[in-house]
Design a protein around this motif. Sequence first.
Motif, PDB file in Angstrom:
ATOM      1  N   SER A 199       0.759  -1.315   0.059  1.00 15.76           N
ATOM      2  CA  SER A 199      -0.016  -0.036   0.062  1.00 15.76           C
ATOM      3  C   SER A 199       0.799   1.179  -0.033  1.00 15.76           C
ATOM      4  N   ILE A 200       0.544   2.042  -0.932  1.00 17.53           N
ATOM      5  CA  ILE A 200       1.578   3.427  -1.314  1.00 17.53           C
ATOM      6  C   ILE A 200       0.650   4.541  -0.498  1.00 17.53           C
ATOM      7  N   ASP A 201       1.152   5.133   0.505  1.00 18.02           N
ATOM      8  CA  ASP A 201       0.517   6.318   1.238  1.00 18.02           C
ATOM      9  C   ASP A 201       1.188   7.494   0.318  1.00 18.02           C
ATOM     10  N   TRP A 202       0.698   7.959  -0.474  1.00 17.65           N
ATOM     11  CA  TRP A 202       1.123   9.220  -1.068  1.00 17.65           C
ATOM     12  C   TRP A 202       1.314  10.577  -0.183  1.00 17.65           C
ATOM     13  N   ASN A 203       0.509  10.516   0.722  1.00 13.83           N
ATOM     14  CA  ASN A 203       0.469  11.676   1.669  1.00 13.83           C
ATOM     15  C   ASN A 203       1.747  11.544   2.765  1.00 13.83           C
ATOM     16  N   SER A 204       1.789  10.506   3.360  1.00 11.61           N
ATOM     17  CA  SER A 204       2.845  10.311   4.484  1.00 11.61           C
ATOM     18  C   SER A 204       4.193   9.675   3.819  1.00 11.61           C
ATOM     19  N   HIS A 205       4.075   9.286   2.546  1.00 15.51           N
ATOM     20  CA  HIS A 205       5.159   8.569   2.030  1.00 15.51           C
ATOM     21  C   HIS A 205       5.638   7.475   2.541  1.00 15.51           C
ATOM     22  N   ILE A 206       4.861   6.883   3.015  1.00 15.29           N
ATOM     23  CA  ILE A 206       5.137   5.482   3.636  1.00 15.29           C
ATOM     24  C   ILE A 206       4.525   4.238   2.545  1.00 15.29           C
ATOM     25  N   LEU A 207       5.493   3.145   2.430  1.00 17.21           N
ATOM     26  CA  LEU A 207       5.054   1.879   1.856  1.00 17.21           C
ATOM     27  C   LEU A 207       4.765   0.883   2.909  1.00 17.21           C
ATOM     28  N   THR A 208       3.589   0.213   2.944  1.00 20.30           N
ATOM     29  CA  THR A 208       3.247  -0.702   3.924  1.00 20.30           C
ATOM     30  C   THR A 208       3.198  -1.932   2.906  1.00 20.30           C
ATOM     31  N   TYR A 209       3.728  -3.027   3.348  1.00 20.43           N
ATOM     32  CA  TYR A 209       3.846  -4.129   2.662  1.00 20.43           C
ATOM     33  C   TYR A 209       3.649  -5.671   3.424  1.00 20.43           C
ATOM     34  N   SER A 210       3.349  -6.555   2.585  1.00 18.44           N
ATOM     35  CA  SER A 210       3.178  -8.058   3.199  1.00 18.44           C
ATOM     36  C   SER A 210       3.629  -8.788   1.899  1.00 18.44           C
ATOM     37  N   SER A 211       4.133 -10.166   2.349  1.00 13.32           N
ATOM     38  CA  SER A 211       4.702 -11.166   1.354  1.00 13.32           C
ATOM     39  C   SER A 211       4.053 -12.456   1.666  1.00 13.32           C
ATOM     40  N   ALA A 212       3.543 -13.150   0.807  1.00 12.03           N
ATOM     41  CA  ALA A 212       3.146 -14.633   0.912  1.00 12.03           C
ATOM     42  C   ALA A 212       4.343 -15.389   0.200  1.00 12.03           C
ATOM     43  N   GLY A 213       5.149 -15.609   0.679  1.00 16.49           N
ATOM     44  CA  GLY A 213       6.435 -16.558  -0.059  1.00 16.49           C
ATOM     45  C   GLY A 213       6.669 -15.891  -1.386  1.00 16.49           C
ATOM     46  N   HIS A 214       6.684 -14.447  -1.557  1.00 10.11           N
ATOM     47  CA  HIS A 214       6.962 -14.025  -2.799  1.00 10.11           C
ATOM     48  C   HIS A 214       8.462 -13.196  -2.960  1.00 10.11           C
ATOM     49  N   PRO A 215       8.943 -13.271  -4.072  1.00  7.13           N
ATOM     50  CA  PRO A 215      10.348 -12.452  -3.956  1.00  7.13           C
ATOM     51  C   PRO A 215      10.088 -11.173  -3.799  1.00  7.13           C
ATOM     52  N   PRO A 216      11.060 -10.534  -2.915  1.00  3.03           N
ATOM     53  CA  PRO A 216      10.815  -9.117  -2.350  1.00  3.03           C
ATOM     54  C   PRO A 216      10.672  -7.823  -3.487  1.00  3.03           C
ATOM     55  N   PRO A 217       9.946  -6.762  -3.256  1.00  2.37           N
ATOM     56  CA  PRO A 217       9.886  -5.850  -4.170  1.00  2.37           C
ATOM     57  C   PRO A 217      11.171  -5.132  -3.785  1.00  2.37           C
ATOM     58  N   ALA A 218      11.641  -4.450  -4.919  1.00  7.44           N
ATOM     59  CA  ALA A 218      12.931  -3.637  -4.787  1.00  7.44           C
ATOM     60  C   ALA A 218      12.391  -1.989  -4.777  1.00  7.44           C
ATOM     61  N   LEU A 219      12.997  -1.378  -3.904  1.00  4.75           N
ATOM     62  CA  LEU A 219      12.999   0.145  -3.757  1.00  4.75           C
ATOM     63  C   LEU A 219      14.233   0.792  -4.120  1.00  4.75           C
ATOM     64  N   LEU A 220      14.220   1.537  -5.148  1.00  4.96           N
ATOM     65  CA  LEU A 220      15.289   2.172  -5.853  1.00  4.96           C
ATOM     66  C   LEU A 220      15.486   3.612  -5.075  1.00  4.96           C
ATOM     67  N   ARG A 221      16.251   3.863  -4.031  1.00  2.51           N
ATOM     68  CA  ARG A 221      16.322   5.276  -3.572  1.00  2.51           C
ATOM     69  C   ARG A 221      16.872   6.264  -4.565  1.00  2.51           C
ATOM     70  N   GLY A 222      16.658   7.634  -4.297  1.00  2.46           N
ATOM     71  CA  GLY A 222      17.212   8.703  -4.955  1.00  2.46           C
ATOM     72  C   GLY A 222      18.839   8.522  -5.053  1.00  2.46           C
ATOM     73  N   ASP A 223      19.475   7.964  -4.113  1.00  9.81           N
ATOM     74  CA  ASP A 223      21.004   8.029  -4.149  1.00  9.81           C
ATOM     75  C   ASP A 223      21.362   6.818  -4.783  1.00  9.81           C
ATOM     76  N   GLY A 224      20.592   6.119  -5.324  1.00 11.93           N
ATOM     77  CA  GLY A 224      21.188   4.932  -6.362  1.00 11.93           C
ATOM     78  C   GLY A 224      20.962   3.531  -5.673  1.00 11.93           C
ATOM     79  N   THR A 225      20.766   3.672  -4.333  1.00 15.01           N
ATOM     80  CA  THR A 225      20.858   2.476  -3.379  1.00 15.01           C
ATOM     81  C   THR A 225      19.622   1.725  -3.685  1.00 15.01           C
ATOM     82  N   VAL A 226      19.639   0.439  -3.387  1.00 14.87           N
ATOM     83  CA  VAL A 226      18.395  -0.601  -3.659  1.00 14.87           C
ATOM     84  C   VAL A 226      17.966  -1.335  -2.494  1.00 14.87           C
ATOM     85  N   GLU A 227      16.979  -0.934  -1.982  1.00 15.65           N
ATOM     86  CA  GLU A 227      16.506  -2.020  -0.705  1.00 15.65           C
ATOM     87  C   GLU A 227      15.425  -2.826  -1.120  1.00 15.65           C
TER      88      GLU A 227
END
Length: 417
Positions: A295-323
């Motif tokens: 769930s992407i909250d555009w106001n608070s800039h918070i991602l809330t997530y949950s996974s059922a055995g799936h490969p993890p989403p990738a978050l590319l930061r503005g500094d080039g790092t990937v979480e």
Amino acid sequence: MTPRQTPQIDYRAVFQALPAMVALMTPELVYADVNEEFVRQSGRSHGQLIGRHLFEVFPDNPNDPGATGMRNLEASLLRVLATGERDTMALQRYDVESLERPGHWEKRYWSPINAPVLDRDGRVALVLHRVEEVTELIRARGRHDGRERDAHGRTSVLEAELYSRAHELQEVNERLRRAHAREREVALALQDAMLPAPRPMGHHRSAVRYRPATGALNVCGDWYDLVELPDDRTMVAVGDVVGHGLTAAGVMGQLRSALSAASRVAPGPAQALEVLGLYARSVDGAESTTVVTASIDWNSHILTYSSAGHPPPALLRGDGTVEFLDQATDPPLGARPEHAARPQASAAFGDGDTLVLYTDGLVERRNEDIDVGLARLARTLAGHLTTDPEQLADILLFDLLPPRGATDDTALVVIRL
């Protein structure tokens, strides 16, 4: 002691010495090279073969209206070119015109195998066409069946019977391929109808992709979804149903719709997955499905997530790092005998960050650790920090999918936050 030296192998000499007939053909089905056994058995010289089209040299017997050798061989070679996989043919009768007696066709039986030769990029550069000439074997069986008094007749009957059985096998194989191809077309059309097109999300840009496995006769149950929620929030999800074909596509449609509905009323992604897990128990074929939702909250800039055995989403930061968002991972749907609450985690994001959700076809390879694929994904993302989502989606597919095509379906969602 002198270290053992690896002998230098003359592969051209090996090619020429092979006891079976072997030819190399270009993707246009033009002879690039042949070995000596091919020249001997075919009755054609190097000059009559090299640089000429296969079916210019070896057409079908015009005196046999039922001849299928050329058609069957062409279909096999085209399959190799399209899939990059080896194709073994049934026994073929393929008559050859005598050069000494123009217009006279010699009855011949062949057992062909066609295999790809790949270049450094994994594309089919040549086709290796290996043939076993079995005409004399078939005739010998007729001559030595214990009935010498009518050996000629018995030989003819045996030849006709073997050719008939081989012809029937070839036809059965072709019917199966056509049936599988029709099922694939229907499943792809079903998936295309059920997978939504990306919707505008204000000034935020997104891209979605679905790529079926190359060369596979069945598609799988990969899906993606984007849902606008109240309070300026967006739900994004990707999932992967175990199985193939229409069954998997049907299960995918049910689970995608159920998760879309649950996300609209559940307080968060974890609760939506709990509802989906309960629903999946009533759907045959839904067990072991993997799915991740955020769930992407555009106001608070918070991602809330949950996974059922799936490969993890990738978050590319503005500094080039990937979480990789892997702090809320639980077993796939139906993996637990009893219902249990699913975990949920959150991560802050900044303007210009990029969120990427995908199915395992993008990162997994046979005989390779999943971490290698994730590292490959991170490197590609870091190298395209400001690339538009539409372009980035195409770059990810081009860079990460095998050059010969993926062996598994791939669903992909890219969102610029």
